[in-house]
Scaffold this motif. Structure first.
Motif, short mmCIF file in Angstrom:
data_model
loop_
_atom_site.label_atom_id
_atom_site.label_comp_id
_atom_site.label_asym_id
_atom_site.label_seq_id
_atom_site.Cartn_x
_atom_site.Cartn_y
_atom_site.Cartn_z
N VAL A 109 0.36 -8.60 -8.80
CA VAL A 109 1.58 -7.77 -8.67
C VAL A 109 1.20 -6.30 -8.46
CG1 VAL A 109 3.62 -6.91 -9.90
CG2 VAL A 109 3.08 -9.35 -9.94
N ALA B 110 -0.39 -5.75 -5.03
CA ALA B 110 0.59 -5.74 -3.93
C ALA B 110 1.27 -4.37 -3.82
CB ALA B 110 1.64 -6.83 -4.15
N LEU B 111 1.61 -3.79 -4.98
CA LEU B 111 2.27 -2.49 -4.96
C LEU B 111 1.31 -1.39 -4.51
CD1 LEU B 111 4.40 -2.77 -8.23
CD2 LEU B 111 5.15 -3.12 -5.88
N PHE C 9 -1.29 -1.85 -2.61
CA PHE C 9 -1.50 -2.12 -1.19
C PHE C 9 -0.41 -1.45 -0.35
CE2 PHE C 9 -0.32 -4.73 2.49
CZ PHE C 9 -1.52 -4.82 3.18
N SER C 10 0.82 -1.61 -0.80
CA SER C 10 1.94 -1.04 -0.05
C SER C 10 1.82 0.48 0.07
CB SER C 10 3.24 -1.42 -0.75
OG SER C 10 4.27 -0.62 -0.28
N VAL C 11 1.34 1.11 -0.99
CA VAL C 11 1.24 2.58 -0.97
C VAL C 11 0.03 3.03 -0.16
CG1 VAL C 11 0.95 4.65 -2.37
CG2 VAL C 11 2.39 2.81 -3.19
#
Lengths: 517, 188
Positions: free
Chosen positions: A248, A251-252, A254-256
């Protein structure tokens, strides 16, 4: 609500065959096996690195790591060389933060005030080092470790002043137009100016390599690991389910860092200061509620600092733990802060150096001491201090919970947010070091970013021991290269300081008093 | 006493403080309509939040059914709702397509008051550097319109300079207005 629950129960029951249960069980076993595998890998393959960085000499009953002495000596030398700047120029630093040297009518577009810069930097500095780090220090070093943490914080102010001034002075504009700074640049350019180009490049490369490891260790795995440890403590989440926390968070992150979404970064920047305020607020409540125990707690801290009762290695053992965890928390002498501070908009490098010296004071002297008081007051950390009981974030959380049960939930929220924001910050430091070594380029940068995300999952999965050893070693290794360079470049900083003060005295640099309307 | 102060519009100044570090939209022209099309990459990164948030919500539901750990359910569920809501708020601007419609004679970006196309007098390209202490700084570019009444409205805001220049030219031709390059050198 009940209806929904019943419907979902029926739905789940329909799938709850023995085969499903077996599958779930084997999933848990697979995760546990993976955790053991990764932990074993780190123990086997990074043990030599940890041993090298923490090479120790026996002093009394304790083994004193040379690297701790290296950092302490450097902070002491910078303190003396700059004439106890952290005490003599603290007023000037506060004046800069208050905007005394900034023309209120000449604020450029996009420019942030020094106060904003300080609060931003502080929100980045206040994090798991203050929560988990202090818990680890007191679990192994006893209450006396706090005294040495405070001392390290006070001396570290001079180190931070020196490195952050250089970070701004030697920052570079890369071919892409992006401003980049930090030890890699001041080591190579600064030493080149002194005719030591070869040494400078070697130090810069060494620093960049260690910075990448530090970013993956202390700036990433330690954060993810402690975030899951906090969830385990607060909610009884099985420790082997760290992989879910890791995925989790990854993923966050990675997005940033891969996606470059500005929104989540700005949301984090807005939320984290509130989390810091929440944490300090909880600590204040615990201290106020137990105000009668504050005196005895300070007594235990001072007594433990010099007797080291119950600590392996006595007072030297307490000193080692205090210094290690203070460095991990305020990062003075490590060089990472210089990367962050180099991006500011300022014409005077010295002003950024002066503002930055306030950070170790607030971070270590104030906030770490508050955490240590909370732990000491709670009385859960008892001798012998060998780390076999509660340690790290769990000791801190348990100590807060002694006063109010709800604190563990608030702490869990704060820890997850701190871990996330610290990972974002360190991904930046690591990326700067990566691009210094391998050059700019979307493909090259993507390799580092993806690797960073994988390490988030690994960090949340493996055991505390292997993670903290590697994290410590990597962060401390950065200081080896950084401090060698700082010794060569400290006359440059002194010259800048003298010039700034002379211009302030002559009136060339104007002061602006704020008038009330 | 008559107020004689003149209002000046600084066309070199960007309109927005932030901007994404990727190409967010491209301009598509078809007959009498020009619209901003979101890129798939941008949508995918927003989807990450929606997927993660949904996953946490499902996990919270599962925990609610199989355990009595209500505190964990609230924590996981709360995070799930926050992240999913954030993802939905991020994706909203991508779903609402801003358009220049010659048939209706209006520019509609679903945010500002509609602008009559004949009121648009020029387009302006601006540049800026997005700075953060905890992330690499990067260049970002804006395409803004100026109306005859002095209103400035942002059309595009992303970091792909080449694409933005092409889109500005395309839109300028479509609207029959001049495109001014107001990029400037920025020193930190």
């Amino acid at each position: 609500m009940r209806n929904i629950r019943e419907v979902l129960s029926v739905f789940l029951l329909a799938f709850s065959t023995s085969a499903f249960a077996e599958e779930a069980g084997s999933f848990g076993q697979s995760i546990a096996a993976f955790s053991e595998l990764v932990d074993g890998f780190f123990n086997d393959y990074t043990g030599w690195f940890v041993a090298l960085i923490f090479k120790s000499v026996p002093i009394g009953e304790a083994n004193f790591p040379l690297i701790v002495g290296w950092l302490l000596l450097a902070a002491l030398i910078f303190t003396i060389y700059f004439g106890f700047i952290q005490f003599r120029r603290a007023g000037m630093a506060i004046d800069i933060v208050k905007g005394k040297y900034t023309d209120p009518n000449a604020k450029d577009e996009g420019e942030v005030s020094h106060f904003q810069a300080l609060t931003t930097a502080l929100s980045g500095t206040v994090g798991l080092g203050n929560i988990a780090g202090v818990g680890a220090a007191l679990a192994i070093g006893g209450p006396g470790a706090t005294f040495w943490m405070i001392l390290c914080g006070l001396l570290g102010m001079a180190s931070k002043f020196c490195e952050c001034t250089l970070g701004v002075k030697y920052r570079t504009i890369l071919p892409s137009g992006v401003v980049s700074g930090g030890p890699m640049y001041y080591l190579s350019q600064g030493l080149s100016e002194k005719g030591l180009g070869g040494l400078g490049r070697a130090l810069a490369i060494g620093f960049a390599l260690m910075c990448i490891l530090g970013a993956l260790g202390g700036g990433n795995m330690f954060q993810a690991n402690q975030a899951h440890a906090m969830l385990t403590y607060a909610f009884d989440v099985p420790s082997e389910y760290g992989i879910i926390t890791g995925v989790v968070l990854a993923a966050l992150v990675f997005s940033v860092i891969v996606g470059g979404m500005p929104s989540i970064a700005s949301v984090t920047e807005k939320v984290v200061p509130w989390m810091a305020a929440l944490y300090v607020g909880m600590a204040v409540i615990v201290i106020v509620v137990n105000i009668s125990q504050v005196g005895p707690a300070f007594a235990a801290i001072f007594e433990g600092a010099f007797t080291g009762a119950g600590v392996v290695g006595g007072f030297v053992g307490a000193l080692i733990q205090g210094l290690k965890r203070a460095t991990f928390s305020n990062e003075a002498g490590v060089g990472s802060a210089a990367i962050a501070h180099s991006a500011v908009k300022t014409k005077e490098p010295i002003t950024e150096g002066l503002v930055s010296l306030l950070e170790p004071f607030i971070d270590t002297v104030v906030i770490c001491t508050m955490t240590a008081l909370v732990i000491t007051i709670a009385g859960l950390n008892v001798a012998p201090y060998d780390g076999s009981g509660l340690t790290g974030v769990t000791l801190t959380a348990a100590s807060f919970t002694e006063t109010a049960g709800v604190f563990k939930y608030l702490l869990a929220l704060a820890v997850v947010m701190f871990a996330f924001s610290t990972m974002i910050s360190w991904s930046y430091y690591g990326l700067k070091a990566w691009t210094y070594l391998f050059g700019e380029g979307k493909g090259k940068e993507l390799v580092f970013k993806l690797m960073f995300c994988v390490f988030v999952v690994i960090g949340a999965t493996i055991q505390f021991g292997a993670v903290i050893d590697f994290s410590d070693a990597a962060i401390f290794a950065m200081s080896i290269f950084n401090i060698i360079g700082l010794y060569f470049l400290m006359p440059v900083v002194k010259k800048e300081l003298q010039s700034f003060i002379a211009r302030v005295k002559s009136g060339e640099i104007k002061t602006y008093e704020k008038h009330s309307k | 006493m008559q107020n004689t102060a003149k209002l000046t519009i600084d066309l070199n100044r960007p309109l927005l403080k932030d901007g994404p570090n990727f190409l967010s939209h491209t301009v598509i022209v078809a007959d009498d309509l020009a619209h901003l099309k979101p890129t798939i990459t941008a949508m995918l990164f927003c989807m990450v939040y929606i997927v993660v948030g949904s996953f946490l919500l499902i996990l919270a539901t599962y925990l609610l059914i199989v355990t009595t750990m209500y505190d964990l359910v609230i924590f996981v569920g709360g995070f799930g709702i926050a992240i999913a809501t954030f993802g939905l708020s991020l994706i909203q601007p991508f779903l609402k397509r801003a358009s220049f419609n010659k048939a209706s004679g209006l520019f509609d970006n679903h945010r500002d008051r509609d602008v009559k196309l004949h009121h648009i007098i020029s387009l302006h390209i601006n540049n800026k550097i997005i700075q953060s202490k905890h992330a690499p700084n990067y260049h970002c570019y804006e395409l803004n319109l100026l109306t005859e009444h002095g209103r400035r409205i942002n059309i595009l805001n992303h970091n792909n300079q080449q694409q933005l220049l092409q889109d500005a030219e395309l839109l300028g031709d479509f609207l029959q207005v001049e495109v001014n390059d107001c990029r400037r050198e920025i020193t930190l």
